[in-house]
Scaffold this motif. Structure first.
Motif, PDB file in Angstrom:
ATOM      1  N   VAL A  48       0.854  -1.139   0.013  1.00  0.00           N
ATOM      2  CA  VAL A  48       0.022   0.212  -0.043  1.00  0.00           C
ATOM      3  C   VAL A  48       0.965   1.289  -0.045  1.00  0.00           C
ATOM      4  O   VAL A  48       1.794   1.134   0.810  1.00  0.00           O
ATOM      5  N   GLU A  49       0.730   2.152  -1.111  1.00  0.00           N
ATOM      6  CA  GLU A  49       1.511   3.244  -1.099  1.00  0.00           C
ATOM      7  C   GLU A  49       0.871   4.345  -0.966  1.00  0.00           C
ATOM      8  O   GLU A  49      -0.297   4.642  -1.006  1.00  0.00           O
ATOM      9  N   VAL A  50       1.519   5.458  -0.140  1.00  0.00           N
ATOM     10  CA  VAL A  50       0.972   6.761   0.021  1.00  0.00           C
ATOM     11  C   VAL A  50       1.367   7.551  -1.104  1.00  0.00           C
ATOM     12  O   VAL A  50       2.483   7.706  -1.335  1.00  0.00           O
ATOM     13  N   ILE A  51       0.210   8.007  -1.758  1.00  0.00           N
ATOM     14  CA  ILE A  51       0.519   8.803  -3.084  1.00  0.00           C
ATOM     15  C   ILE A  51       0.809  10.281  -2.529  1.00  0.00           C
ATOM     16  O   ILE A  51      -0.188  10.781  -2.136  1.00  0.00           O
ATOM     17  N   PRO A  52       1.754  10.679  -2.844  1.00  0.00           N
ATOM     18  CA  PRO A  52       1.892  12.121  -2.701  1.00  0.00           C
ATOM     19  C   PRO A  52       1.074  13.115  -3.624  1.00  0.00           C
ATOM     20  O   PRO A  52       0.770  12.660  -4.544  1.00  0.00           O
ATOM     21  N   PRO A  63       2.205   2.958 -10.372  1.00  0.00           N
ATOM     22  CA  PRO A  63       2.045   2.450  -8.864  1.00  0.00           C
ATOM     23  C   PRO A  63       3.645   1.674  -9.088  1.00  0.00           C
ATOM     24  O   PRO A  63       3.968   1.176  -9.838  1.00  0.00           O
ATOM     25  N   GLY A  64       3.898   1.298  -7.644  1.00  0.00           N
ATOM     26  CA  GLY A  64       4.802   0.707  -7.385  1.00  0.00           C
ATOM     27  C   GLY A  64       4.826  -0.979  -7.683  1.00  0.00           C
ATOM     28  O   GLY A  64       3.799  -1.413  -8.007  1.00  0.00           O
ATOM     29  N   TYR A  65       6.173  -1.703  -7.888  1.00  0.00           N
ATOM     30  CA  TYR A  65       5.877  -3.057  -8.136  1.00  0.00           C
ATOM     31  C   TYR A  65       7.022  -3.814  -7.707  1.00  0.00           C
ATOM     32  O   TYR A  65       8.080  -3.194  -7.268  1.00  0.00           O
ATOM     33  N   TRP A  66       6.852  -5.362  -7.630  1.00  0.00           N
ATOM     34  CA  TRP A  66       7.994  -6.063  -7.183  1.00  0.00           C
ATOM     35  C   TRP A  66       8.946  -6.523  -8.156  1.00  0.00           C
ATOM     36  O   TRP A  66       8.561  -6.854  -9.374  1.00  0.00           O
ATOM     37  N   HIS A  67      10.175  -6.290  -8.101  1.00  0.00           N
ATOM     38  CA  HIS A  67      11.006  -6.557  -8.974  1.00  0.00           C
ATOM     39  C   HIS A  67      11.986  -7.622  -8.209  1.00  0.00           C
ATOM     40  O   HIS A  67      12.278  -7.769  -7.424  1.00  0.00           O
ATOM     41  N   TRP A  68      12.503  -8.807  -9.234  1.00  0.00           N
ATOM     42  CA  TRP A  68      13.282  -9.794  -8.911  1.00  0.00           C
ATOM     43  C   TRP A  68      14.773  -9.379  -9.026  1.00  0.00           C
ATOM     44  O   TRP A  68      15.052  -9.142 -10.331  1.00  0.00           O
ATOM     45  N   GLU A  69      15.528  -9.437  -7.921  1.00  0.00           N
ATOM     46  CA  GLU A  69      16.927  -9.148  -7.862  1.00  0.00           C
ATOM     47  C   GLU A  69      17.688 -10.194  -7.174  1.00  0.00           C
ATOM     48  O   GLU A  69      17.594 -10.358  -6.097  1.00  0.00           O
ATOM     49  N   GLY A  70      18.617 -10.693  -7.878  1.00  0.00           N
ATOM     50  CA  GLY A  70      19.488 -11.990  -7.251  1.00  0.00           C
ATOM     51  C   GLY A  70      18.593 -13.005  -6.986  1.00  0.00           C
ATOM     52  O   GLY A  70      18.230 -13.692  -7.772  1.00  0.00           O
TER      53      GLY A  70
END
Length: 112
Positions: A48-52, A63-70
């Motif tokens: 849940v993001e607080v949108i400025p 919106p933000g998202y999950w990215h796979w790293e390592g």
């Protein structure tokens, strides 16, 4: 003409010419995802993001998202983007493929 004057006239001409230049950053439009991102496990639920407050009327929230790293998912925060004429934003999304892997797609501007 003495030496300092002979040097200053071309320098002044170059300075005036360069001063009239405008640097415009290139506008990059990606037609689709360019790098395959594959994860062995599903991403967590979106945060849940607080949108400025928007920086202007012609902006929209990506919106933000999950990215796979390592070997783990890392949250990439959402941000404001300026609307683009004749383009729309295709959001990031994770889909499970036939081999049970999770593939990230989206996150690019699509020309209408």
């Amino acid at each position: 003409m003495n030496k300092p004057s002979a040097f200053l006239v071309p320098l002044l001409a170059c300075t005036l010419a360069l001063g009239a230049c405008t640097v415009v950053p290139p506008r990059v439009t990606i037609s689709g995802p360019s790098v395959a991102v594959v994860a062995p496990v599903a991403p967590p639920p979106p945060r849940v993001e607080v949108i400025p407050e928007a920086p202007g009327r012609d902006f929209f929230w990506v919106p933000g998202y999950w990215h796979w790293e390592g070997n783990q998912h890392r949250w990439i925060e959402g941000h404001w983007e300026r609307h683009r004429e004749r383009e729309h934003w295709v959001p990031h999304r994770w889909d499970r493929d036939d081999q049970g892997q999770w593939r990230l797609s989206g996150g690019y501007w699509h020309h209408d």
